[in-house]
Design a protein around this motif. Structure first.
Motif, short mmCIF file in Angstrom:
data_model
loop_
_atom_site.label_atom_id
_atom_site.label_comp_id
_atom_site.label_asym_id
_atom_site.label_seq_id
_atom_site.Cartn_x
_atom_site.Cartn_y
_atom_site.Cartn_z
N ASP A 153 18.06 -37.03 36.33
CA ASP A 153 19.49 -37.33 36.30
C ASP A 153 20.14 -37.08 37.66
OD1 ASP A 153 19.83 -38.24 33.78
OD2 ASP A 153 21.43 -36.82 33.29
N PRO A 154 21.31 -37.71 37.89
CA PRO A 154 21.94 -37.57 39.19
C PRO A 154 22.16 -36.13 39.64
CG PRO A 154 23.10 -39.20 37.89
CD PRO A 154 22.04 -38.63 37.01
N GLY B 251 20.31 -36.26 42.81
CA GLY B 251 21.27 -36.50 43.88
C GLY B 251 21.85 -35.25 44.49
N VAL B 252 21.78 -34.13 43.80
CA VAL B 252 22.42 -32.92 44.31
C VAL B 252 21.42 -31.77 44.47
CG1 VAL B 252 24.30 -31.28 43.99
CG2 VAL B 252 24.55 -33.62 43.14
N PHE C 254 26.41 -32.92 29.80
CA PHE C 254 25.90 -33.62 30.99
C PHE C 254 24.69 -32.90 31.56
CE2 PHE C 254 30.47 -34.78 31.19
CZ PHE C 254 30.32 -36.13 31.03
N PHE C 255 23.89 -32.32 30.69
CA PHE C 255 22.79 -31.49 31.17
C PHE C 255 21.48 -32.08 30.71
CE2 PHE C 255 19.98 -27.76 31.01
CZ PHE C 255 20.19 -27.23 32.26
N ASN C 256 20.86 -32.88 31.56
CA ASN C 256 19.57 -33.49 31.24
C ASN C 256 18.56 -33.15 32.33
OD1 ASN C 256 20.68 -35.00 28.97
ND2 ASN C 256 21.68 -36.22 30.56
N ILE C 257 17.37 -32.79 31.91
CA ILE C 257 16.33 -32.48 32.89
C ILE C 257 15.11 -33.35 32.59
CG2 ILE C 257 14.77 -30.72 33.81
CD1 ILE C 257 16.92 -28.66 33.08
N ARG D 261 29.48 -36.98 41.83
CA ARG D 261 30.11 -36.87 40.53
C ARG D 261 29.33 -35.91 39.62
NH1 ARG D 261 31.73 -42.73 38.80
NH2 ARG D 261 29.50 -43.01 38.56
N ALA D 262 28.03 -35.85 39.85
CA ALA D 262 27.16 -35.07 38.97
C ALA D 262 26.86 -33.68 39.53
CB ALA D 262 25.85 -35.81 38.74
N THR D 263 27.60 -33.27 40.59
CA THR D 263 27.37 -31.93 41.13
C THR D 263 27.56 -30.89 40.03
OG1 THR D 263 28.42 -32.76 43.12
CG2 THR D 263 28.00 -30.39 43.03
#
Lengths: 477, 271
Positions: A279-280, A284-285, A474-477, B191-193
Motif C-alpha cells: 500500500d502507498p 511510498g512513505v 487505512f492499514f494494509n500490509i 496522502r498515505a503518510t
C-alpha cells in the motif's frame, strides 16, 4: 511485401531508422577494429582443423576472427546506409520479424513479473558466481557487443522504439549500459585484488591494483588537467545531447485528462513498482524512508574494517552481495520494469508489444484473513470474526484484531523471532562482533529489504494481496 | 627599484605580449606568483587560488586513477554547476504562473535564442541523478564509507536525496501533462503518510474533541502541494523549492562534503 512508411502508421522500418542504425553499426565496427588491433598485439594463435580436413590444421592469429567480424559489421553498416530509401525497405531483411520467434520468446520472459525478477536475481547471482570468467577482457567485450547488437536489432521494432526512444527514457538506456559497464569494471578490479591478496604474506604495502609505486603527485597538473578534460567532455556531451534530442513537452496540463499510464519521474519508478505489492503508506512513505535510513546506517553497522580504499570481493563478500542485490535487482531492475514494461492500467507489456489499453489481466488476489477464516477455520468451527455497524467501537476493534490475527502473528514473528534465530545460527559471528543494538538495527533493515521480494513471492504463489487488511483504518500490509 | 620598474627595464629586451600582460600590475594583483611552470609555482598555485584550494597540493597517484574514482563525484559536482548556470538563465524567461509557465517553455523551445538551455538543463538533471548513483556505487564498492569517512557518507546520502528532490520539483515546472501527472502520482504517496496523511493509517489519532485535525486540507500532501491538488500554489511552491530552497541546502551540504573529504584524509586509498 512492400511497406510504405507514409501509409503504415506503425512502420517497423523507416529510412531514418536504417540511416541511424547504419551509423550505430559503423561505430561498432570501428570499435571492433580497435579491439582487433589490441588482440593482434597479444599475438595469440588458434589452430583450425576443420574436422581433420586441414591435416594437422593451420595456425591463424586470433585477431583474424575479430577482423572478419569487424568487416561484416562494416558491410552491414553500409548496407543500412545505402538501402535506406523507401523502395528498398520492403526487401530489407536484417530486422526482427514482428511477433516472430525472437520477439515472442523475449517478450514472454520479460512481460511476466515472475520470470523477470527470477531472471534479474539469477543474473546477479550468476555474475557474482562466475565473476572470474566474467572479467576476462574477451568475455566483457563480447557481452558489450551482444548488448549493442541486441539494442540495434530491437530498434527495428516499432513498439520497442516507442518506449526506448521517448526522450525522458533515453537516460535510462544510458543508465543500463553505465551500470553494466561499471559493475564489470568493479569485478575486473575485485577479482584481480582478491587474487593478489590471497598470495600476500602481509609484508609491506597492501598489493592491490594501482598501489604499486603509489607515489604522491602534484595536483597541478596531474589532477586539474584531468578535471578540465572531463569538464569539456561532459559539456560537449550535454550540448550534443541537447541539440539532437528535444526535451519533452506534451500538451498543456489538464487535471481533467488523466494519462494512462500515469507515471512518476523515472527515478521513482522503482518505488511506484512497489505499489503493486504494498500500500502507498508503505511503498511510498515507509520504504523510501527505510532506504534512506538504511543507507545512512551502512557505515555504522558494517563492522568489517578491511577493504577500505580498494575494490575487493572476498574480504567483503556479504556487504557487496547485499548491496549488489539491493542496487541492481531491487532498484535498477525495478526502474527498468516500471519504465519500459509497465503500460496502460499498469499492466505489464513486452518490449516489442503494442500498448493495448484494452489488455485484460485477471486479478484474483486474496487476503491472508480470507485464506485463514473463510477457507480454513469458519467452515470447521462456524466462528467468523464479524461485526455490525451498530456494535460498539470496542467490539469492532476486537473483531478486527481477531480477524487479522494471522497476519499480525506472521509479521511479529518475522521481525521478532527471525533476528534472534539468525543470531544463534547463520549470523552467529555477526551477532558477536556487532553487539546487540547494532545487530538489531542491521537485521531489521535487512528484513525490511527482504520484505519486498518475499511479498512478491507470496503474490505469485498464493495470489496474496495483504497480510494484514484493515481498510477501516487505512492499514494494509 | 620597484617591481614594475624592473619589468619595464626587462621589457626593453624582447618581450612578448603575454609576458607584458603577466608582468603588469593588474595581473600580478590577481595572481600573486608566476605561472605554474615549475614545481614551486605548481605548489603555490594550489595554495593561493580560491577555486583550487579545494584540492590538496599533492595526492597519491592511486587516489586520482580514473579506474578507481570513475570521476563520478566530480562530474556530479560539475553538473550541479551546469544546472545552476543554465537554471539561472532559464529563470530570466520562465514565469511560474498557470498563465505563463507552459507558454514560456513553448517559447524556449520554438523561438527563444539559446532555448537549448532548457534541453541542457533537463538532460543535465537526468545525468546528475545517474552520476550521483554511480558515485555512491563506487564509494560503496571501494569501502570508502568506512572509518574515518562514516559521516561524509551520511552527508552524501542526504545529497542524494536532495538531488532527487531537485529533479522532482523541477519536473513540474514545464506545466504540461507529463509534469502535473508525474507530480500527482508522486505526491499522492504523501496522502498515505502514517498519522500525518488523511488516508494514512492512524490519522484519526490526531483529533480534538472528536474532530480530525488531519484532513485533505491539512495533511502532509497539502503541505507539499499548498493545495488539495496540483495547482498554481503547487507550481509556486515547487518553483521556490527548486530554484532557491533546495539548491541553498545542497550547496551548504556540498561544501561540508568537500571539507570533510579533506579533513577525513583525502580520497580513500589502501592503507
Amino acid at each position: 511485401m512492400h511497406v510504405d512508411p507514409f501509409i503504415d502508421p506503425h512502420p517497423n522500418l523507416t529510412p531514418a531508422v536504417l540511416q541511424g542504425l547504419g551509423w550505430l553499426y559503423l561505430v561498432l565496427s570501428v570499435m571492433n577494429v580497435f579491439w582487433c588491433a589490441r588482440v593482434l598485439k597479444q599475438d595469440e594463435h588458434v589452430r583450425i582443423r576443420l574436422f581433420g580436413m586441414l591435416g594437422k590444421g593451420v595456425e591463424i592469429p586470433r585477431a583474424a576472427s575479430w577482423a572478419i567480424y569487424s568487416s561484416i559489421l562494416a558491410t552491414i553498416a553500409f548496407m543500412h546506409m545505402s538501402w535506406s530509401s523507401a523502395e528498398y525497405i520492403g526487401k530489407f531483411w536484417l530486422s526482427l520479424t514482428p511477433d516472430g520467434l525472437i520477439e515472442s520468446s523475449i517478450d514472454s520472459i520479460v512481460a511476466n513479473p515472475v520470470s523477470y525478477f527470477v531472471l534479474s536475481i539469477a543474473g546477479t547471482a550468476m555474475m557474482i558466481f562466475f565473476r572470474e570468467w566474467l572479467v576476462k577482457p574477451t568475455v566483457g567485450w563480447i557481452m558489450l557487443n551482444v548488448a549493442i547488437l541486441f539494442m540495434a536489432l530491437s530498434m527495428t521494432d516499432y513498439d520497442f522504439r516507442q518506449i526506448v526512444g521517448k526522450p525522458d527514457n533515453v537516460p535510462i538506456v544510458a543508465l543500463l549500459y553505465l551500470v553494466g559497464g561499471f559493475t564489470w569494471l568493479y569485478f575486473f578490479h575485485a577479482v584481480e585484488n582478491d587474487r593478489r591478496l590471497e598470495n600476500w604474506d602481509g609484508e609491506g604495502a597492501i598489493p592491490v591494483l594501482n598501489n604499486e609505486d603509489n607515489e604522491k603527485v602534484l595536483v597541478w597538473p596531474d589532477l586539474v588537467y584531468a578535471e578540465l578534460i572531463c569538464m569539456i567532455a561532459v559539456t560537449t556531451v550535454l550540448i550534443a545531447w541537447g541539440i539532437v534530442l528535444d526535451a519533452p513537452l506534451e500538451e498543456p496540463a489538464s487535471s481533467a485528462k488523466t494519462p494512462n499510464p500515469s507515471k512518476a519521474p523515472w527515478y521513482f519508478l522503482g518505488l511506484q513498482e512497489m505499489l503493486v505489492y504494498y500500500d502507498p503508506w508503505l511503498a511510498g512513505v515507509v520504504f523510501p524512508t527505510m532506504i534512506i535510513g538504511g543507507l545512512i546506517a551502512v557505515p555504522y553497522i558494517d563492522f568489517n574494517k578491511v577493504g577500505n580504499g580498494y575494490y575487493v570481493f572476498k574480504q567483503r563478500a556479504f556487504s557487496v552481495i547485499t548491496f549488489l542485490f539491493g542496487f541492481l535487482t531491487l532498484w535498477v531492475a525495478m526502474i527498468i520494469l516500471g519504465t519500459f514494461l509497465r503500460g496502460p492500467n499498469w499492466n505489464i507489456f513486452g518490449i516489442y508489444e503494442f500498448w493495448d489499453v484494452h489488455k485484460l489481466v485477471a486479478l484474483n488476489n486474496v487476503m491472508l484473513s480470507e485464506l485463514f477464516w473463510v477457507d480454513l477455520v469458519t467452515p470447521i468451527t462456524g466462528f467468523a470474526p464479524e461485526y455490525k455497524n451498530s456494535d460498539p467501537e470496542s467490539v469492532k476493534t476486537l473483531m478486527i484484531l481477531i480477524r487479522e490475527a494471522p497476519g499480525f502473528i506472521a509479521l511479529i514473528a518475522y521481525f521478532t523471532v527471525l533476528p534472534p534465530l539468525m543470531a544463534i545460527s547463520c549470523l552467529k559471528t555477526f551477532f558477536h562482533r556487532m553487539g546487540f543494538l547494532r545487530y538489531m538495527v542491521f537485521t531489521h533493515f535487512l528484513l525490511m529489504m527482504a520484505a519486498l521480494p518475499l511479498k512478491m513471492v507470496l503474490r505469485w504463489t498464493f495470489n496474496l494481496k495483504y497480510l494484514v487488511n484493515i481498510p477501516e483504518w487505512f492499514f494494509n500490509i | 627599484m620597484t617591481v614594475s620598474a624592473a619589468c619595464y627595464a626587462e621589457s626593453t629586451h624582447s618581450m612578448s605580449v603575454g609576458d607584458y600582460i603577466r608582468g603588469s600590475q593588474i595581473w600580478k594583483s590577481i595572481f600573486r606568483h608566476p605561472a605554474p611552470y615549475d614545481r614551486r609555482n605548481r605548489i603555490v598555485v594550489m595554495l593561493t587560488n580560491f577555486f583550487l584550494h579545494l584540492h590538496p597540493v599533492s595526492v597519491k597517484q592511486q587516489g586520482i586513477a580514473l579506474s578507481y574514482t570513475w570521476c563520478m563525484g566530480g562530474i556530479t559536482f560539475f553538473l550541479f554547476l551546469v544546472e545552476t548556470i543554465t537554471g539561472v538563465l532559464l529563470m530570466f524567461y520562465y514565469r511560474p504562473t498557470l498563465e505563463w509557465a507552459y507558454q514560456d517553455i513553448l517559447a524556449l523551445r520554438d523561438v527563444t535564442t539559446l532555448g537549448v538551455m532548457r534541453e541542457i538543463h533537463r538532460w543535465g538533471a537526468h545525468a546528475m541523478v545517474i552520476t550521483v548513483w554511480l558515485h555512491m556505487y563506487r564509494v560503496f564498492l571501494t569501502g570508502s564509507y568506512k572509518p574515518p569517512r562514516e559521516f561524509n557518507w551520511v552527508v552524501g546520502v542526504l545529497l542524494l536525496v536532495l538531488t532527487l528532490l531537485l529533479s522532482f520539483t523541477g519536473y513540474l515546472l514545464p506545466w504540461d501533462q507529463l509534469a502535473i501527472w508525474a507530480i500527482t502520482v508522486g505526491s499522492n504517496m504523501a496522502r498515505a503518510t502514517p498519522v500525518l496523511g488523511h488516508e494514512g493509517p492512524g490519522f484519526q489519532l490526531l483529533n480534538l474533541g472528536g474532530y480530525d485535525l488531519i484532513t485533505s486540507g491539512s495533511d502532509a500532501r497539502f503541505l507539499l502541494l499548498g493545495s488539495r491538488f496540483v495547482g498554481e500554489e503547487t507550481l509556486n511552491r515547487f518553483y521556490i523549492l527548486h530554484c532557491v530552497a533546495i539548491p541553498l541546502v545542497a550547496a551548504g551540504l556540498i561544501a561540508i562534503h568537500f571539507w570533510r573529504i579533506r579533513k577525513d584524509g583525502g580520497i580513500s586509498q589502501p592503507l
